[in-house]
Enzyme design. Structure first.
Site, PDB file in Angstrom:
ATOM      1  CB  CYS A 182      -2.251   4.836 -23.940  1.00  0.00           C
ATOM      2  SG  CYS A 182      -2.979   5.436 -25.471  1.00  0.00           S
ATOM      3  CG  HIS A 209      -4.546   5.856 -20.587  1.00  0.00           C
ATOM      4  ND1 HIS A 209      -4.096   7.052 -21.117  1.00  0.00           N
ATOM      5  CD2 HIS A 209      -5.123   5.177 -21.620  1.00  0.00           C
ATOM      6  CE1 HIS A 209      -4.382   7.087 -22.406  1.00  0.00           C
ATOM      7  NE2 HIS A 209      -5.016   5.978 -22.733  1.00  0.00           N
ATOM      8  CG  ASN A 214      -6.523   8.347 -25.281  1.00  0.00           C
ATOM      9  OD1 ASN A 214      -5.394   8.617 -24.889  1.00  0.00           O
ATOM     10  ND2 ASN A 214      -6.897   7.121 -25.594  1.00  0.00           N
TER      11      ASN A 214
HETATM   12  N1  COA Z   1     -20.704   8.977 -32.618  1.00  0.00           N
HETATM   13  C1  COA Z   1     -21.988   8.554 -32.665  1.00  0.00           C
HETATM   14  N2  COA Z   1     -22.336   7.266 -32.718  1.00  0.00           N
HETATM   15  C2  COA Z   1     -21.337   6.368 -32.703  1.00  0.00           C
HETATM   16  C3  COA Z   1     -19.978   6.732 -32.663  1.00  0.00           C
HETATM   17  C4  COA Z   1     -19.688   8.097 -32.624  1.00  0.00           C
HETATM   18  N3  COA Z   1     -18.430   8.561 -32.556  1.00  0.00           N
HETATM   19  N4  COA Z   1     -19.216   5.624 -32.669  1.00  0.00           N
HETATM   20  C5  COA Z   1     -20.070   4.589 -32.705  1.00  0.00           C
HETATM   21  N5  COA Z   1     -21.349   5.040 -32.740  1.00  0.00           N
HETATM   22  C6  COA Z   1     -22.582   4.245 -32.746  1.00  0.00           C
HETATM   23  C7  COA Z   1     -22.365   2.858 -33.309  1.00  0.00           C
HETATM   24  O1  COA Z   1     -22.527   2.848 -34.699  1.00  0.00           O
HETATM   25  C8  COA Z   1     -23.443   2.085 -32.602  1.00  0.00           C
HETATM   26  O2  COA Z   1     -24.680   2.338 -33.252  1.00  0.00           O
HETATM   27  P1  COA Z   1     -25.809   1.174 -33.356  1.00  0.00           P
HETATM   28  O3  COA Z   1     -26.181   0.885 -31.932  1.00  0.00           O
HETATM   29  O4  COA Z   1     -26.871   1.833 -34.149  1.00  0.00           O
HETATM   30  O5  COA Z   1     -25.120   0.039 -34.020  1.00  0.00           O
HETATM   31  C9  COA Z   1     -23.512   2.736 -31.226  1.00  0.00           C
HETATM   32  O6  COA Z   1     -22.983   4.050 -31.393  1.00  0.00           O
HETATM   33  C10 COA Z   1     -22.735   2.024 -30.160  1.00  0.00           C
HETATM   34  O7  COA Z   1     -21.431   1.758 -30.684  1.00  0.00           O
HETATM   35  P2  COA Z   1     -20.371   0.946 -29.889  1.00  0.00           P
HETATM   36  O8  COA Z   1     -19.175   0.748 -30.733  1.00  0.00           O
HETATM   37  O9  COA Z   1     -21.046  -0.235 -29.286  1.00  0.00           O
HETATM   38  O10 COA Z   1     -20.045   2.005 -28.743  1.00  0.00           O
HETATM   39  P3  COA Z   1     -19.275   1.761 -27.406  1.00  0.00           P
HETATM   40  O11 COA Z   1     -20.177   2.002 -26.277  1.00  0.00           O
HETATM   41  O12 COA Z   1     -18.470   0.493 -27.423  1.00  0.00           O
HETATM   42  O13 COA Z   1     -18.243   2.985 -27.439  1.00  0.00           O
HETATM   43  C11 COA Z   1     -15.934   3.436 -27.796  1.00  0.00           C
HETATM   44  C12 COA Z   1     -17.258   3.034 -28.435  1.00  0.00           C
HETATM   45  C13 COA Z   1     -14.854   3.455 -28.859  1.00  0.00           C
HETATM   46  C14 COA Z   1     -16.100   4.831 -27.217  1.00  0.00           C
HETATM   47  C15 COA Z   1     -15.581   2.443 -26.662  1.00  0.00           C
HETATM   48  O14 COA Z   1     -15.689   1.121 -27.160  1.00  0.00           O
HETATM   49  C16 COA Z   1     -14.203   2.643 -26.125  1.00  0.00           C
HETATM   50  O15 COA Z   1     -13.923   3.660 -25.514  1.00  0.00           O
HETATM   51  N6  COA Z   1     -13.327   1.652 -26.267  1.00  0.00           N
HETATM   52  C17 COA Z   1     -11.993   1.723 -25.724  1.00  0.00           C
HETATM   53  C18 COA Z   1     -11.190   2.659 -26.569  1.00  0.00           C
HETATM   54  C19 COA Z   1      -9.882   3.008 -25.936  1.00  0.00           C
HETATM   55  O16 COA Z   1      -9.754   3.038 -24.740  1.00  0.00           O
HETATM   56  N7  COA Z   1      -8.931   3.328 -26.762  1.00  0.00           N
HETATM   57  C20 COA Z   1      -7.674   3.821 -26.353  1.00  0.00           C
HETATM   58  C21 COA Z   1      -6.802   2.765 -25.861  1.00  0.00           C
HETATM   59  S1  COA Z   1      -5.409   3.492 -25.157  1.00  0.00           S
END
Ligand code: COA
Length: 306
Positions: free
Chosen positions: A108, A232, A262
């Site tokens: 990215c 980004h 993204n």
């Molecule tokens: N839809 C619904 N629920 C979801 C889900 C989805 N797509 N993905 C995860 N969940 C749930 C999880 O199971 C968890 O449930 P629980 O509380 O019952 O255990 C809850 O939502 C929270 O999950 P979590 O993983 O803690 O969410 P988060 O706030 O960390 O968000 C991302 C997840 C991936 C959106 C976030 O971590 C993120 O954006 N990370 C960076 C990713 C990134 O930038 N990638 C590209 C790099 S270039």
């Protein structure tokens, strides 16, 4: 000695996929995706080549330059159409170019790495470079995996970069890599994207802030001098956290991930063109471009809009 941005273009697939549509086949919801990522919809379709050709064609037209004046094509892509040959020569052929053409993969941060590569090529005798970021991430998404399916999308952005003996639009550049974090975001041959989202999030904020602060310092400006931050587009919460630490209000940050998701190497040019088209940057104002991605890689640059 420096470089000048001359023209910009984008290419996105027509097909819009909303969060509600994803919710029909995945255990997710529009509310969760919007609140946790800021994404409302994304574009899906095309190929790295077709989207890249579209963006490049528009950038060439926007710059008003002839094909035979282009000395080099640098394509940033994480998702080349084939492992080999590279996608850049195929884009070149489609456009009618026979100049050198190569792919750069910095995930990215790819567009930023491609810009830096182009800057180096201009310093060594080339006069005009076509820089493209083009991604077909949807091809490498497991559409049964809600972790990745809600985030990744397709699109392309491009610009023309010219040599200028008098001055430069790029005032500073900071790039970095931490290969010890390589396993946080991967796609194996024949596989799909996988990610430790929480850890990527944590590190992303840190590298964006650190590299941005260094880029500001090297350019001799402060965060208050920056009119526009073009980050980004991975997650609006990452942008908010980084902006807050940099002391920059969200009004100065470009956010297009609500419409495009993204798009990896394409997200910074997609955001920049959107901001330009909405009159959010004027001549002589400073912009901070900043990206991060798998690798991990990161890059920040301070640009003076001309
Ligand atoms: N839809 C619904 N629920 C979801 C889900 C989805 N797509 N993905 C995860 N969940 C749930 C999880 O199971 C968890 O449930 P629980 O509380 O019952 O255990 C809850 O939502 C929270 O999950 P979590 O993983 O803690 O969410 P988060 O706030 O960390 O968000 C991302 C997840 C991936 C959106 C976030 O971590 C993120 O954006 N990370 C960076 C990713 C990134 O930038 N990638 C590209 C790099 S270039």
């Amino acid at each position: 000695m420096g470089v000048r941005f001359k023209g910009w273009g984008t290419g996105v697939p027509e097909r819009v996929v909303t969060n509600d549509e994803l919710s029909q086949t995945l255990d997710t919801s529009d509310e969760w995706i919007r609140e946790r990522t800021g994404i409302r919809e994304r574009r899906i379709g095309g190929s790295a080549k077709s989207l890249g050709v579209e963006a490049a064609g528009k950038a060439i037209a926007d710059a008003g330059v002839s094909l035979d004046s282009i000395d080099f094509l640098v394509l940033a892509t994480t998702t080349p159409d084939r492992l080999t040959p590279a996608t850049a020569p195929m884009i070149a052929a489609e456009l009618g170019l026979s100049c050198p053409a190569m792919d750069v993969n910095a995930a990215c941060s790819g567009f930023m790495y491609a810009l830096r590569t182009a800057q180096g090529l201009l310093e060594t005798g080339n006069r005009r470079i076509l820089v493209i970021g083009s991604e077909n991430l949807s091809r490498w998404v497991d559409w049964n995996d809600r972790n990745m399916a809600v985030l990744l999308a397709d699109g392309a952005g491009a610009c023309i970069l010219d040599y200028d003996a008098e001055g430069s639009d790029i005032l500073s550049f900071v790039l970095g890599t931490d290969g010890t974090a390589a396993d946080l975001l991967t796609c194996e041959h024949g596989g799909f994207f996988e990610m430790d989202g929480k850890e990527v999030f944590r590190r992303a904020v840190r590298v964006v802030v650190d590299s941005a602060e260094e880029a500001l310092e090297r350019a001799g400006v402060t965060a208050q001098d920056i009119s526009l931050v073009v980050p980004h587009q991975a997650n609006v919460r990452i942008i908010q956290a980084a902006a807050q630490r940099l002391g920059i209000e969200m009004e100065r940050c470009v956010v297009v991930l609500d419409r495009y998701g993204n798009t990896s190497s394409s997200s910074i040019p997609l955001a920049l063109v959107d901001a330009r088209d909405h009159g959010r940057i004027r001549p002589d104002e400073y912009a901070l471009l900043t990206g991060f991605g798998a690798g991990m890689t990161w890059a920040s640059a301070v640009v003076r809009w001309s």
